[in-house]
Design a protein around this motif. Structure first.
Motif, mmCIF file in Angstrom:
data_model
loop_
_atom_site.group_PDB
_atom_site.id
_atom_site.type_symbol
_atom_site.label_atom_id
_atom_site.label_comp_id
_atom_site.label_asym_id
_atom_site.label_seq_id
_atom_site.Cartn_x
_atom_site.Cartn_y
_atom_site.Cartn_z
ATOM 1 N N VAL A 197 10.093 -44.359 -50.659
ATOM 2 C CA VAL A 197 9.328 -44.797 -49.508
ATOM 3 C C VAL A 197 7.860 -44.303 -49.768
ATOM 4 N N TYR A 198 7.238 -45.570 -49.307
ATOM 5 C CA TYR A 198 5.766 -45.671 -49.381
ATOM 6 C C TYR A 198 5.192 -45.574 -47.914
ATOM 7 N N GLY A 199 4.507 -44.520 -47.727
ATOM 8 C CA GLY A 199 4.065 -44.302 -46.291
ATOM 9 C C GLY A 199 2.601 -44.098 -46.182
ATOM 10 N N MET A 200 1.835 -44.611 -45.418
ATOM 11 C CA MET A 200 0.361 -44.813 -45.096
ATOM 12 C C MET A 200 -0.058 -44.188 -43.623
ATOM 13 N N ASP A 201 -1.092 -43.772 -43.778
ATOM 14 C CA ASP A 201 -1.790 -43.488 -42.438
ATOM 15 C C ASP A 201 -3.404 -43.325 -42.655
ATOM 16 N N ILE A 202 -4.134 -43.946 -41.563
ATOM 17 C CA ILE A 202 -5.544 -43.985 -41.942
ATOM 18 C C ILE A 202 -6.159 -42.604 -41.764
ATOM 19 N N LYS A 255 5.954 -41.434 -51.578
ATOM 20 C CA LYS A 255 4.399 -41.629 -51.995
ATOM 21 C C LYS A 255 3.680 -41.915 -50.673
ATOM 22 N N LEU A 256 2.674 -40.893 -50.570
ATOM 23 C CA LEU A 256 2.019 -41.003 -49.295
ATOM 24 C C LEU A 256 0.313 -41.612 -49.714
ATOM 25 N N PHE A 257 -0.204 -42.439 -48.764
ATOM 26 C CA PHE A 257 -1.413 -42.746 -49.072
ATOM 27 C C PHE A 257 -2.459 -42.524 -47.701
ATOM 28 N N PRO A 258 -3.681 -42.242 -47.932
ATOM 29 C CA PRO A 258 -4.431 -42.271 -46.642
ATOM 30 C C PRO A 258 -5.286 -43.530 -46.539
ATOM 31 N N ILE A 259 -4.453 -44.484 -46.329
ATOM 32 C CA ILE A 259 -5.252 -45.895 -46.170
ATOM 33 C C ILE A 259 -4.726 -46.589 -44.848
ATOM 34 N N SER A 280 -3.492 -52.332 -43.407
ATOM 35 C CA SER A 280 -3.692 -53.793 -43.970
ATOM 36 C C SER A 280 -3.717 -53.866 -45.492
ATOM 37 N N ARG A 281 -3.858 -52.649 -46.026
ATOM 38 C CA ARG A 281 -3.615 -52.405 -47.616
ATOM 39 C C ARG A 281 -2.560 -52.452 -48.331
ATOM 40 N N MET A 282 -1.390 -52.372 -47.581
ATOM 41 C CA MET A 282 -0.279 -51.933 -48.015
ATOM 42 C C MET A 282 0.244 -52.656 -49.261
ATOM 43 N N ALA A 283 -0.131 -53.720 -49.499
ATOM 44 C CA ALA A 283 0.336 -54.398 -50.787
ATOM 45 C C ALA A 283 -0.351 -53.752 -51.969
ATOM 46 N N GLU A 284 -1.412 -53.069 -51.717
ATOM 47 C CA GLU A 284 -2.119 -52.544 -52.879
ATOM 48 C C GLU A 284 -1.109 -51.280 -53.501
ATOM 49 N N VAL A 285 -0.386 -50.769 -52.669
ATOM 50 C CA VAL A 285 0.181 -49.186 -53.084
ATOM 51 C C VAL A 285 1.515 -49.592 -53.668
ATOM 52 N N LEU A 286 2.227 -50.799 -53.414
ATOM 53 C CA LEU A 286 3.380 -51.307 -54.112
ATOM 54 C C LEU A 286 3.314 -51.701 -55.558
ATOM 55 N N PRO A 287 4.141 -51.301 -56.339
ATOM 56 C CA PRO A 287 4.150 -51.845 -57.627
ATOM 57 C C PRO A 287 4.087 -53.409 -57.687
ATOM 58 N N LYS A 288 3.570 -54.018 -58.799
ATOM 59 C CA LYS A 288 3.694 -55.485 -58.800
ATOM 60 C C LYS A 288 4.956 -55.859 -58.794
ATOM 61 N N HIS A 289 5.265 -57.111 -58.267
ATOM 62 C CA HIS A 289 6.646 -57.772 -57.931
ATOM 63 C C HIS A 289 7.745 -56.937 -57.359
ATOM 64 N N GLU A 297 4.875 -60.715 -46.137
ATOM 65 C CA GLU A 297 4.783 -61.161 -47.829
ATOM 66 C C GLU A 297 5.641 -60.095 -48.503
ATOM 67 N N LEU A 298 5.819 -58.777 -48.267
ATOM 68 C CA LEU A 298 6.380 -57.936 -49.161
ATOM 69 C C LEU A 298 8.099 -57.792 -49.059
ATOM 70 N N LEU A 299 8.356 -58.447 -47.809
ATOM 71 C CA LEU A 299 9.836 -58.233 -47.616
ATOM 72 C C LEU A 299 11.084 -58.986 -48.499
ATOM 73 N N VAL A 300 11.972 -58.099 -48.877
ATOM 74 C CA VAL A 300 13.133 -59.101 -49.387
ATOM 75 C C VAL A 300 13.631 -59.965 -48.292
ATOM 76 N N PRO A 301 14.420 -61.140 -48.793
ATOM 77 C CA PRO A 301 15.015 -62.115 -47.801
ATOM 78 C C PRO A 301 15.994 -61.150 -47.005
ATOM 79 N N GLY A 302 16.017 -61.171 -45.514
ATOM 80 C CA GLY A 302 16.830 -60.458 -44.848
ATOM 81 C C GLY A 302 16.303 -59.235 -44.218
ATOM 82 N N GLY A 303 15.115 -58.734 -45.038
ATOM 83 C CA GLY A 303 14.439 -57.490 -44.578
ATOM 84 C C GLY A 303 13.882 -57.502 -43.358
ATOM 85 N N VAL A 304 13.544 -56.434 -42.745
ATOM 86 C CA VAL A 304 13.294 -56.214 -41.418
ATOM 87 C C VAL A 304 11.785 -55.548 -41.298
#
Ligand code: SAM
Length: 207
Positions: free
Chosen positions: A53-58, A83-87, A90-99, A135-142
């Motif tokens: 689980v990737y979590g974030m909050d400003i 994994k939690l991020f204080p961001i 809109s920057r969610m793509a930055e916290v997810l490992p590539k691909h 952009e980050l969702l798998v097909p059929g994701g929600v």
């Protein structure tokens, strides 16, 4: 939804359970006090510790609250899934490992319950975050979105969310609310909103 938070989370969980599988990667775009993050973690955690689980909050306070809730509710191995991020989300793509991609991105918009009510999610960044989530969702994701209209800016944000939803391919989940959810909410002014969670406002995006 003051006083009904536990039940509101339970209602969302019922939807998420239709989508999330053990071992999945999911995102909480607005951690707040961590109730949603915890619920998601309990759904993805598995014996191989693949679920994540990737979590974030400003707000730093929200990240601390979420971290404390997870610390007391999960064992150390399960806690490592999150994994939690204080961001800003809109920057969610930055916290997810590539691909990598995710099965669910959850937004619970508005202000931190019990916190500063002037720090709220805003239409412009919410719109960017929704686009990033798609952009980050798998097909059929929600993408699961709860928007509130009672605070300043809430109505505008709700309309932004609506127009985003109209612009993407989506399907109704068609899940009937549990009878206890129906009973509790049917007489409250939020009933229409709660019912909507179970039908149109959870969007499944096909890429
Ligand atoms: N899901 C939470 C829970 O289970 O307790 C409640 C979330 S609360 C309604 C909304 C949260 O969104 C607040 O904690 C607020 O700080 C956060 N927020 C506001 N703007 C944000 C942004 N741009 N990016 C990420 N989080 C934001």
């Amino acid at each position: 939804l003051e006083g009904g938070v536990g039940l509101a989370v339970a209602a969302r969980c019922r939807l998420w359970k239709h989508v999330i599988q053990k071992g999945d990667t999911v995102m909480d775009a607005t951690c707040g006090n961590g109730n949603d993050t915890l619920a998601m973690t309990n759904m993805v955690k598995d014996e191989q510790s693949k679920g994540c689980v990737y979590g974030m909050d400003i707000q730093e306070d929200a990240i601390k609250n979420t971290s404390s809730l997870l610390d007391v509710s999960l064992n150390p191995i399960e806690r490592k899934c999150v994994k939690l991020f204080p961001i800003c989300h809109s920057r969610m793509a930055e916290v997810l490992p590539k691909h990598s991609s995710v099965r669910l991105v959850a937004f619970n918009l508005g202000y931190l319950p019990g916190g500063n009510k002037t720090i709220i999610t805003k239409s412009d960044t919410t719109k960017l975050a929704l686009k990033a989530a798609k952009e980050l969702l798998v097909p059929g994701g929600v993408i699961s979105i709860v928007a509130y209209v009672g605070h300043p800016g809430g109505r505008e944000e709700y309309e932004t969310v609506q127009s985003f939803c109209l612009g993407i391919t989506h399907r109704k989940l068609g899940v009937e609310p549990d009878s206890d959810v129906k009973q509790t909410f049917s007489t409250c002014p939020y009933w229409k909103t709660v019912k909507a969670w179970f039908t149109a406002e959870t969007c499944s995006v096909k890429r």
